[in-house]
Scaffold this motif. Structure first.
Motif, short mmCIF file in Angstrom:
data_model
loop_
_atom_site.label_atom_id
_atom_site.label_comp_id
_atom_site.label_asym_id
_atom_site.label_seq_id
_atom_site.Cartn_x
_atom_site.Cartn_y
_atom_site.Cartn_z
N SER A 1 0.80 -1.23 0.00
CA SER A 1 0.00 0.00 0.00
C SER A 1 0.83 1.28 0.00
O SER A 1 0.28 2.36 -0.14
CB SER A 1 -0.91 0.02 1.24
OG SER A 1 -1.75 -1.11 1.24
N GLY A 2 2.12 1.16 0.22
CA GLY A 2 2.98 2.34 0.26
C GLY A 2 3.20 2.85 1.67
O GLY A 2 2.42 2.57 2.59
N PHE A 3 4.26 3.61 1.82
CA PHE A 3 4.66 4.12 3.13
C PHE A 3 3.59 5.00 3.77
O PHE A 3 3.42 5.00 4.98
CB PHE A 3 5.98 4.88 3.01
CG PHE A 3 6.55 5.30 4.33
CD1 PHE A 3 7.16 4.38 5.15
CD2 PHE A 3 6.47 6.62 4.74
CE1 PHE A 3 7.70 4.76 6.37
CE2 PHE A 3 6.99 7.02 5.95
CZ PHE A 3 7.62 6.08 6.77
N ALA A 4 2.86 5.74 2.97
CA ALA A 4 1.84 6.66 3.49
C ALA A 4 0.75 5.93 4.27
O ALA A 4 0.11 6.51 5.14
CB ALA A 4 1.22 7.47 2.36
N LYS A 5 0.53 4.66 3.97
CA LYS A 5 -0.50 3.88 4.66
C LYS A 5 -0.02 3.32 5.99
O LYS A 5 -0.81 2.76 6.75
CB LYS A 5 -0.99 2.73 3.78
CG LYS A 5 -1.67 3.20 2.53
CD LYS A 5 -2.97 3.89 2.85
CE LYS A 5 -3.68 4.29 1.57
NZ LYS A 5 -4.93 4.96 1.81
N LEU A 6 1.26 3.44 6.27
CA LEU A 6 1.82 2.95 7.52
C LEU A 6 1.63 4.04 8.57
O LEU A 6 2.28 5.07 8.54
CB LEU A 6 3.31 2.62 7.35
CG LEU A 6 3.98 1.95 8.51
CD1 LEU A 6 3.41 0.57 8.74
CD2 LEU A 6 5.48 1.86 8.26
N THR A 7 0.69 3.83 9.46
CA THR A 7 0.36 4.84 10.47
C THR A 7 0.35 4.21 11.85
O THR A 7 0.43 3.00 12.01
CB THR A 7 -1.02 5.46 10.21
OG1 THR A 7 -2.00 4.43 10.32
CG2 THR A 7 -1.10 6.10 8.84
#
Length: 54
Positions: free
Chosen positions: A38-44
């Motif tokens: 999903s990409g780094f931005a989805k890692l929260t």
């Protein structure tokens, strides 16, 4: 870790250090999976308990 307040007894046949390593590996594997699909931005992460809620 001496004096950390945790028992050195095993649980489920694993020491506390083995359980910590297993949890860490599972979290890293999950993070790598999320980043890869999903990409780094989805890692929260959610808010920490000591952080004020906006």
């Amino acid at each position: 870790m001496e004096g950390d307040g945790y028992s050195r007894a095993s649980y489920g046949g694993m020491s506390i250090d083995q359980r910590r390593a297993r949890r860490r590996r599972a979290l890293l594997d999950a993070a790598i999976e999320i980043i890869g699909t999903s990409g780094f931005a989805k890692l929260t992460r959610g808010p920490r308990i000591d952080e004020p809620v906006p």
